[in-house]
Design a protein around this motif. Structure first.
Motif, PDB file in Angstrom:
ATOM      1  N   TYR A 153      -5.445 -56.842  30.574  1.00  0.00           N
ATOM      2  CA  TYR A 153      -3.720 -56.679  30.867  1.00  0.00           C
ATOM      3  C   TYR A 153      -2.708 -55.912  30.016  1.00  0.00           C
ATOM      4  O   TYR A 153      -2.744 -56.877  29.088  1.00  0.00           O
ATOM      5  CB  TYR A 153      -3.531 -58.002  31.310  1.00  0.00           C
ATOM      6  CG  TYR A 153      -4.150 -57.994  32.869  1.00  0.00           C
ATOM      7  CD1 TYR A 153      -4.829 -57.440  33.567  1.00  0.00           C
ATOM      8  CD2 TYR A 153      -3.766 -59.835  34.213  1.00  0.00           C
ATOM      9  CE1 TYR A 153      -6.030 -56.993  34.766  1.00  0.00           C
ATOM     10  CE2 TYR A 153      -4.908 -60.006  34.564  1.00  0.00           C
ATOM     11  CZ  TYR A 153      -5.870 -59.032  35.808  1.00  0.00           C
ATOM     12  OH  TYR A 153      -6.139 -58.641  36.714  1.00  0.00           O
ATOM     13  N   ARG A 204      -1.762 -51.727  34.270  1.00  0.00           N
ATOM     14  CA  ARG A 204      -0.702 -51.787  34.404  1.00  0.00           C
ATOM     15  C   ARG A 204      -0.246 -53.346  35.158  1.00  0.00           C
ATOM     16  O   ARG A 204       1.262 -53.567  35.001  1.00  0.00           O
ATOM     17  CB  ARG A 204      -0.192 -50.364  35.371  1.00  0.00           C
ATOM     18  CG  ARG A 204      -0.042 -49.214  35.562  1.00  0.00           C
ATOM     19  CD  ARG A 204       0.068 -48.230  36.585  1.00  0.00           C
ATOM     20  NE  ARG A 204       1.280 -48.547  36.987  1.00  0.00           N
ATOM     21  CZ  ARG A 204       1.799 -47.988  37.701  1.00  0.00           C
ATOM     22  NH1 ARG A 204       1.106 -47.618  38.886  1.00  0.00           N
ATOM     23  NH2 ARG A 204       2.477 -48.472  38.204  1.00  0.00           N
ATOM     24  N   ASN A 205      -0.656 -54.506  34.933  1.00  0.00           N
ATOM     25  CA  ASN A 205      -0.701 -55.367  35.380  1.00  0.00           C
ATOM     26  C   ASN A 205      -0.393 -56.668  34.515  1.00  0.00           C
ATOM     27  O   ASN A 205      -0.046 -56.566  33.078  1.00  0.00           O
ATOM     28  CB  ASN A 205      -2.187 -56.107  35.978  1.00  0.00           C
ATOM     29  CG  ASN A 205      -2.814 -55.589  36.797  1.00  0.00           C
ATOM     30  OD1 ASN A 205      -2.782 -54.996  37.062  1.00  0.00           O
ATOM     31  ND2 ASN A 205      -4.528 -56.224  37.261  1.00  0.00           N
ATOM     32  N   ARG A 206       1.250 -56.242  35.095  1.00  0.00           N
ATOM     33  CA  ARG A 206       1.895 -57.069  34.128  1.00  0.00           C
ATOM     34  C   ARG A 206       2.067 -58.269  34.616  1.00  0.00           C
ATOM     35  O   ARG A 206       3.095 -59.513  33.492  1.00  0.00           O
ATOM     36  CB  ARG A 206       3.741 -56.346  34.237  1.00  0.00           C
ATOM     37  CG  ARG A 206       3.432 -55.008  33.551  1.00  0.00           C
ATOM     38  CD  ARG A 206       4.700 -54.215  33.855  1.00  0.00           C
ATOM     39  NE  ARG A 206       5.059 -54.215  35.612  1.00  0.00           N
ATOM     40  CZ  ARG A 206       6.327 -53.925  36.087  1.00  0.00           C
ATOM     41  NH1 ARG A 206       7.597 -53.178  35.242  1.00  0.00           N
ATOM     42  NH2 ARG A 206       6.663 -53.611  36.584  1.00  0.00           N
ATOM     43  N   THR A 207       1.862 -58.859  35.606  1.00  0.00           N
ATOM     44  CA  THR A 207       1.860 -60.455  36.088  1.00  0.00           C
ATOM     45  C   THR A 207       1.402 -61.345  34.724  1.00  0.00           C
ATOM     46  O   THR A 207       0.727 -60.652  34.436  1.00  0.00           O
ATOM     47  CB  THR A 207       1.188 -60.869  37.585  1.00  0.00           C
ATOM     48  OG1 THR A 207       1.932 -59.760  38.402  1.00  0.00           O
ATOM     49  CG2 THR A 207       1.273 -62.209  37.490  1.00  0.00           C
ATOM     50  N   GLU A 210       1.648 -53.475  42.294  1.00  0.00           N
ATOM     51  CA  GLU A 210       2.139 -53.336  40.977  1.00  0.00           C
ATOM     52  C   GLU A 210       2.611 -51.745  41.418  1.00  0.00           C
ATOM     53  O   GLU A 210       3.157 -50.656  41.643  1.00  0.00           O
ATOM     54  CB  GLU A 210       0.916 -53.241  40.066  1.00  0.00           C
ATOM     55  CG  GLU A 210       2.156 -52.404  38.380  1.00  0.00           C
ATOM     56  CD  GLU A 210       3.122 -53.465  38.361  1.00  0.00           C
ATOM     57  OE1 GLU A 210       4.205 -53.150  37.495  1.00  0.00           O
ATOM     58  OE2 GLU A 210       2.778 -54.497  38.240  1.00  0.00           O
ATOM     59  N   LEU A 236      -3.195 -57.877  42.178  1.00  0.00           N
ATOM     60  CA  LEU A 236      -2.432 -57.323  41.215  1.00  0.00           C
ATOM     61  C   LEU A 236      -2.087 -55.598  41.265  1.00  0.00           C
ATOM     62  O   LEU A 236      -0.836 -55.083  40.780  1.00  0.00           O
ATOM     63  CB  LEU A 236      -2.978 -57.747  39.931  1.00  0.00           C
ATOM     64  CG  LEU A 236      -2.397 -59.651  40.088  1.00  0.00           C
ATOM     65  CD1 LEU A 236      -3.052 -59.867  38.732  1.00  0.00           C
ATOM     66  CD2 LEU A 236      -1.447 -60.050  40.435  1.00  0.00           C
ATOM     67  N   SER A 237      -2.684 -55.206  40.802  1.00  0.00           N
ATOM     68  CA  SER A 237      -3.076 -53.360  40.565  1.00  0.00           C
ATOM     69  C   SER A 237      -2.343 -52.406  41.470  1.00  0.00           C
ATOM     70  O   SER A 237      -1.565 -51.661  41.775  1.00  0.00           O
ATOM     71  CB  SER A 237      -4.059 -52.917  39.996  1.00  0.00           C
ATOM     72  OG  SER A 237      -4.700 -53.437  38.661  1.00  0.00           O
ATOM     73  N   GLY A 243       0.423 -57.609  30.886  1.00  0.00           N
ATOM     74  CA  GLY A 243       0.955 -59.167  30.785  1.00  0.00           C
ATOM     75  C   GLY A 243       0.897 -59.925  29.980  1.00  0.00           C
ATOM     76  O   GLY A 243       0.343 -59.855  28.953  1.00  0.00           O
ATOM     77  N   SER A 270       4.801 -55.760  42.967  1.00  0.00           N
ATOM     78  CA  SER A 270       4.445 -56.767  41.498  1.00  0.00           C
ATOM     79  C   SER A 270       4.863 -58.252  42.582  1.00  0.00           C
ATOM     80  O   SER A 270       4.145 -59.377  41.702  1.00  0.00           O
ATOM     81  CB  SER A 270       4.397 -56.096  40.538  1.00  0.00           C
ATOM     82  OG  SER A 270       5.453 -56.214  39.866  1.00  0.00           O
ATOM     83  N   ASP A 271       5.810 -58.522  42.561  1.00  0.00           N
ATOM     84  CA  ASP A 271       6.965 -60.041  42.672  1.00  0.00           C
ATOM     85  C   ASP A 271       6.368 -61.197  43.486  1.00  0.00           C
ATOM     86  O   ASP A 271       6.254 -61.666  43.467  1.00  0.00           O
ATOM     87  CB  ASP A 271       8.411 -60.012  42.538  1.00  0.00           C
ATOM     88  CG  ASP A 271       8.378 -59.133  44.272  1.00  0.00           C
ATOM     89  OD1 ASP A 271       7.547 -58.460  44.585  1.00  0.00           O
ATOM     90  OD2 ASP A 271      10.018 -58.975  44.257  1.00  0.00           O
TER      91      ASP A 271
END
Length: 592
Positions: free
Chosen positions: A504, A476-479, A346, A342-343, A506, A351-352
């Protein structure tokens, strides 16, 4: 003590003689092999990789600097013994007397009624409990030791105390005595056969059989959910499962299991298979099945596992389904890897590619690794790395032994009693069959994982770990993420997984399941077992979170399905795995 009125065939002396002769011959060979190995060992077989001797020496020095505490503890123990002698005398005279010491709730070592009803066995039991309590209390209350040494002393004292339980010896276990009288000693003969078999299976080291492995076959009655291998590389095969619904969720589900064991922990039997259940909910399920590495993969790194594992799988799933993103699940070490992916995505502006992330009992912050942390200090790691560098990997049986010692009474001594003293065959149990099907760890990857995650605990720090040239920053993980932890987890303690979930930025939904590392996860709704806790309010720490959490009976699986359905993007016709494996393999090589 023998059962009244039961008709039993007397043991055949000729068969026992033949069996004992065979045992003697095989034992001689094992002893000879053992002596040979000891003679050729550079240290004469006297290795102390855990530095246990020094830890207990430090404890003794500190203890001797405060002799009054030792005297006080000794006096307390004698007072307890006097109380026990008095209550035992009262019981022998027919009077009622309350026990001085009782087993902890759930301690199954003393479940036989004779431990309570028979004055002699009750005295043996309570003497052991008092001595164990005294011994553990003395070593625990020593001041002046550094925390890691104190934890090591506590842990190995408990190992000794557990090993010396009267239930582990034939002459002080009422069940074993009863079975020996009833069978004419055949239980002990059969137990010797079991012991010898396990020594031979472990090539001179005791490898306790925990289940009847002949009762299971991968692909037949475990790991039997229909699907296909659609691609492979040097580190994994990618499995795609056959749908059972006419329509499926548009966004596929990718599962990243740990590579400490085989993937099919999530696909044991139909009634407890998470994979089968997810398919029934309409997910297009893809699962990574990691390789069991040999010496030729010794240089494979944590980065390689990320590239040839989830990153490669994302590209393959996209090619097969046409979908740009997946819902991802990472279990244990697979969840740690998922956090890193994830990181990485990102940082790369991708990240999508993962719409939602689910972590099953996964640590990202290793501040509280539990008792596994006892095995990880500089001396232990140097010793372990030396062993791995010689052969290129860490054998899976060594990891299994470490995990078993954390719960020795359940995972070691209960089987010693059942297999060797009672002479019984291990019971067929799918979970223990999977547990015995262990995997090896490549030397480079495992050294990185133990040092960076456990020893230095820098994954939680922004830029503490760099993968593929990218500084990993979990903050920075926004998922959108879903964390499942288990309250009795001794491998990934829930307070540690809770701390990781707070990293996280997110939206995060944290679930605390009852039971342990496996049973807390593999808990289908149909079983109607256990419970789980939820709390949507922010909390400063794990204890505060639990204090205000709401309890729900049953499995968390349905809670997860309601959460993940928000990220499934509607329905499409079912996707049947049909792409030839050779075509996928060529595509995978082009990707990696």
């Amino acid at each position: 003590m023998a059962n009244q009125g039961s008709e039993k065939t007397p043991p055949d002396p000729a068969r026992i003689d033949k069996t004992m002769a065979d045992i003697a011959e095989r034992s001689q060979k094992l002893v000879t092999d053992f002596i040979t190995r000891q003679a050729t060992s550079p240290t004469g077989g006297m290795d102390d990789p855990m530095n246990i001797g020094q830890a207990f020496l430090d404890m003794t020095r500190q203890m001797m600097s405060h002799p009054e505490r030792l005297v006080e503890a000794q006096m307390t123990m004698w007072q307890d013994y006097l109380g026990l002698w008095q209550t035992t005398a009262l019981r022998m005279m027919g009077a009622e007397a309350h026990p001085v010491a009782t087993p902890a709730l759930g301690d199954r070592r003393f479940k036989d009624e004779a431990w309570d009803n028979n004055e002699v066995f009750d005295f043996i039991k309570q003497t052991y409990l008092l001595t164990a309590r005294w011994m553990q209390g003395v070593v625990h209350d020593v001041d002046g030791m550094d925390p890691h040494t104190a934890e090591k002393v506590d842990f190995y004292t408990r190992q000794f105390v557990d090993a010396m339980a009267p239930s582990n010896f034939a002459l002080t276990n009422p069940e074993v005595i009863r079975e020996t009288l009833d069978s004419g000693g055949e239980n002990l003969v059969k137990g010797l056969e079991h012991l010898l078999h396990d020594l031979e299976r472990g090539k001179g080291q005791l490898r306790i059989s925990m289940t009847d492995e002949s009762a299971f076959e991968v692909g037949v009655n475990v790991a039997a959910t229909p699907g296909k291998v659609i691609a492979r590389n040097s580190l994994m095969e990618l499995l795609q499962y056959t749908p059972t619904t006419e329509q499926v969720h548009k966004r596929p589900l990718l599962i990243i299991p740990p590579w400490l064991n085989k993937y099919y922990i999530l696909d044991l039997r139909p009634k407890n298979s998470f994979i089968k259940w997810a398919i029934e909910q309409g997910h297009s399920v893809f699962v990574i099945s990691w390789v069991n590495p040999e010496a030729d993969l010794a240089a494979k790194s944590f980065e390689d596992y990320m590239v040839e594992g989830p990153l490669a799988a994302l590209d393959i799933v996209k090619t097969i389904t046409g979908e740009d993103s997946v819902n991802a699940i990472g279990y244990c070490l697979g969840g740690t890897l998922l956090g890193c992916v994830l990181s990485y995505l990102e940082a790369k502006g991708q990240s999508d590619r993962i719409a939602s992330a689910t972590h099953f009992t996964a640590m990202l912050d290793f501040s509280e690794p539990g008792e596994l942390g006892i095995f990880i200090d500089d001396q232990s790691l140097t010793y372990l790395e030396g062993k791995m560098n010689k052969v290129g990997y860490l054998d899976g049986s060594e990891m299994a032994t470490t995990f078993n010692h954390v719960r020795a009474n359940d995972l070691i001594w209960s089987f010693v009693v059942n297999n060797y003293l009672m002479g019984k065959d291990p019971f067929p149990f799918d979970l223990l069959y999977w547990n015995a099907d262990s995997t090896r760890m490549p030397a480079a990857m495992h050294s990185f994982y133990l040092r960076k995650m456990y020893r230095e605990n820098v994954l939680k720090d922004p830029g503490g770990v760099t993968l593929l040239g990218v500084p990993i920053d979990l903050r920075r993980n926004r998922t959108p993420s879903y964390f499942v932890s288990a309250r009795e987890d001794h491998i990934a303690p829930w307070r540690s997984t809770f701390a990781g979930a707070q990293l996280y930025s997110g939206p995060v939904r944290f679930i605390l399941a009852a039971s342990g590392h496996i049973a807390g996860v593999v808990n289908p709704p149909s079983a109607n077992k256990y419970c789980f806790w939820t709390n949507t309010k922010k909390a400063k720490d794990a204890e505060s979170w639990l204090e205000k959490a709401s309890q729900t009976d049953g499995s968390w699986w349905t809670d997860w399905e309601a959460w993940v359905e928000k990220f499934t993007e509607g329905k499409v016709p079912a996707r049947v795995p049909a792409m030839p494996a050779c075509r996928c393999l060529a595509m995978l090589r082009a990707i990696t």
